[in-house]
Design an enzyme around this catalytic site. Sequence first.
Site, PDB file in Angstrom:
ATOM      1  N   CYS A  13       0.855  -1.111   0.006  1.00  0.00           N
ATOM      2  CA  CYS A  13       0.208  -0.089  -0.058  1.00  0.00           C
ATOM      3  C   CYS A  13       0.908   1.229   0.073  1.00  0.00           C
ATOM      4  O   CYS A  13       2.276   1.274   0.238  1.00  0.00           O
ATOM      5  CB  CYS A  13      -0.890   0.061   1.172  1.00  0.00           C
ATOM      6  SG  CYS A  13      -0.056   0.025   2.745  1.00  0.00           S
ATOM      7  N   CYS A  16       2.863   1.867   3.098  1.00  0.00           N
ATOM      8  CA  CYS A  16       4.169   0.903   3.003  1.00  0.00           C
ATOM      9  C   CYS A  16       5.287   1.584   2.266  1.00  0.00           C
ATOM     10  O   CYS A  16       6.238   1.830   2.828  1.00  0.00           O
ATOM     11  CB  CYS A  16       3.909  -0.454   2.268  1.00  0.00           C
ATOM     12  SG  CYS A  16       2.559  -1.318   2.941  1.00  0.00           S
ATOM     13  N   ASP A 439      16.216  25.289 -30.276  1.00  0.00           N
ATOM     14  CA  ASP A 439      17.560  25.448 -30.976  1.00  0.00           C
ATOM     15  C   ASP A 439      17.224  25.239 -32.576  1.00  0.00           C
ATOM     16  O   ASP A 439      16.249  24.514 -32.961  1.00  0.00           O
ATOM     17  CB  ASP A 439      18.608  24.410 -30.643  1.00  0.00           C
ATOM     18  CG  ASP A 439      19.969  24.523 -31.536  1.00  0.00           C
ATOM     19  OD1 ASP A 439      20.323  25.776 -31.594  1.00  0.00           O
ATOM     20  OD2 ASP A 439      20.398  23.451 -31.762  1.00  0.00           O
ATOM     21  N   ASP A 536      20.124  20.165 -28.360  1.00  0.00           N
ATOM     22  CA  ASP A 536      20.707  18.994 -28.632  1.00  0.00           C
ATOM     23  C   ASP A 536      22.342  19.396 -28.590  1.00  0.00           C
ATOM     24  O   ASP A 536      23.033  18.169 -28.402  1.00  0.00           O
ATOM     25  CB  ASP A 536      20.560  18.543 -30.176  1.00  0.00           C
ATOM     26  CG  ASP A 536      21.464  19.332 -31.352  1.00  0.00           C
ATOM     27  OD1 ASP A 536      21.440  20.467 -30.908  1.00  0.00           O
ATOM     28  OD2 ASP A 536      21.891  18.723 -32.074  1.00  0.00           O
ATOM     29  N   ASP A 540      23.118  24.461 -25.692  1.00  0.00           N
ATOM     30  CA  ASP A 540      21.853  24.449 -25.073  1.00  0.00           C
ATOM     31  C   ASP A 540      21.612  24.194 -23.623  1.00  0.00           C
ATOM     32  O   ASP A 540      20.471  24.435 -23.032  1.00  0.00           O
ATOM     33  CB  ASP A 540      20.923  23.456 -25.956  1.00  0.00           C
ATOM     34  CG  ASP A 540      20.684  23.783 -27.480  1.00  0.00           C
ATOM     35  OD1 ASP A 540      20.882  24.912 -27.798  1.00  0.00           O
ATOM     36  OD2 ASP A 540      20.986  22.977 -28.256  1.00  0.00           O
TER      37      ASP A 540
END
Length: 647
Positions: A13, A16, A439, A536, A540
């Site tokens: 649960c 838990c 970009d 990429d 960036d």
Amino acid sequence: MTKRTIPVVGMACSACAASVERRLGKVEGVAGVSVSLPARQAVVDYDETQVTLEQLKQAVNEIGFDLVIEQDRRVEEIERSELRVLRRKTLLSWLFALLVMAFSMGWVSVGSRDANNQVAFIVALLNLIYCGRDFYIKTFRQLRVGMANMDTLVCLSTAVAFLFSTFNTFWGDRVWGARGIEWHTYFDASVMIITFVLTGRLLEERAKRGAASSIRTLMGLQPKTARLVNRQSLSADGRPSSSMVPISTLQKGDIVEVQAGEKIAVDGTVTWAESFMQADGAFVDEAMITGEPTPVLKQVGSRVLAGTMLQQGRLHFRAQEIGEQTALAGIIRMVEQAQSSKAPVQRVVDRMALIFVPVVAGLSLLTLVVWLLVGGMAMLPQAILSAVAVLVVACPCAMGLATPTALMVGIGKAAEKGVLVKDATAIERLRKVDALVTDKTGTLTIPNANIDFTKADQLSFDEREQLKPHAREAVEALQKRGIEVYMMSGDREDAAAYWAGQAGIGHWQSRVQPQDKEDLVRRLQQEGRVVAMVGDGINDSQALATADVSIAMGRGTDVAMDVAQVTLMGDDLRHIDDAVALSHRTVSMIHQNLFWAFVYNIVCIPLAAGVLRLFGIDFQITPMWASALMALSSISVVLNSFRLKYT
């Protein structure tokens, strides 16, 4: 600091999971921990110089759970074994339940009422000792360290029902009968509570295994054996011979052969390749990594990845990354950690789960007191029945499963679509994004492989680079969602203007530096926008780290992918829109689950307490039906979340 994903055994649960998380968090040397109930694992940040895995395991063992840290223990085998035991206990508990009901309700009689009750006492005791033993063991261990969970409620309710029934069986006539008070036994309730709880957990386990199928699918991509080349032995055609070996025996530097239709076992570099279409190369299907259906030509020096399939030809490659170092293992690890990470709403629910059990125990005690105040000792059987029903029906499981189950299914679904989510927070935030900064080169466009950059000024824009397939379609889809797209490029102004126009982007800026990208993200955020950044490259990374949601291209730099919360495998920018759509569906599912979980408790607790009886309406949820409703609430949340797989 070391970050590790560790399987957790024994959780049933949300309380838990919260208990395991709190226990690990208190261990000296642990900087952070996140425990997922549906994924059955903990992501732990810890200092190896201060604490060992064995000490973490010991801390969890003390409260009745276990961490799988041994190499020779397979989680799948442990889970299968536990499922077999759970199935056996559930079936046996149903047998005990039918026997107890038969004797308690007079369907079968061994003589007098007392004799029937004594037989029911023996059967109920056997059920508690065998089928319900784990509830009591875990409750005892947790109470020793001041914790409680759903097992505590099960133990309290079954113990009260059993002990009160035992008292009535042997002393009922002497104590109650002599005072003119009608008495009953509730052995059937004590047995049925355990029976329904076990049944609910069995059904939950089966549903959760389906919800976690994305991880098993990824794991199934990696073959178990590899064709190891023996350069000291030659085959009949004069080539080095090969033999099949378990991939666990491969070492860096080994030469591995792959034939058409076989999967590549580990990451490496091609040393030789041939096919009927290409004398010095072979074609590999990398769709599972890149999302691109077109096979990729692999020649000497090309990189190959574990789990991809050789479609045509035959090749040899030198093993470079094995085991946990392969790209596939990294993807699996990322998805596992994402499924164990928590959205902000889940952390609120976890805190509620920790106080839920004591609150329910208090409500149960209040129910008992109110009934005694209303009717005195004559209402003691009704008071106990109502208190037990409240303990059983107030289930924190459904509330605790509402968020993590939906997140786990949603993140798994995203992985199937080629979107790797590293942080559950991203799933929750993506639906709120209203500005996307992108970009240009490497994200919207790709350089033309056939061009001389020393003569760039003499080439047209289309000769220098080309727009990625579906880039314009992806931009238009985002704009239809109300997301404004901003392009930031280090290229000169005329080139930036041209490609922004080709992609259908109205906001763009040229000759930008990394700081300029970050500044734009911050400016949009100051305007109250929720900003996603997609890129990429290393240039960036600043903007990615600043954005509300950071998205990296799968073929980008390691730095960009490390910073990003979401990674797109391949070059299809339409996956961004897929991720946003999935965010909407997942968060909607979380809200549905939480709504029904709260409504369930708001409606059922008063009915179990017998409030309607106080107003003359003869209706009440009994402990037996309370246990059935409790199990049903948890199962409904899991199955509702499971619908995400088919949307």
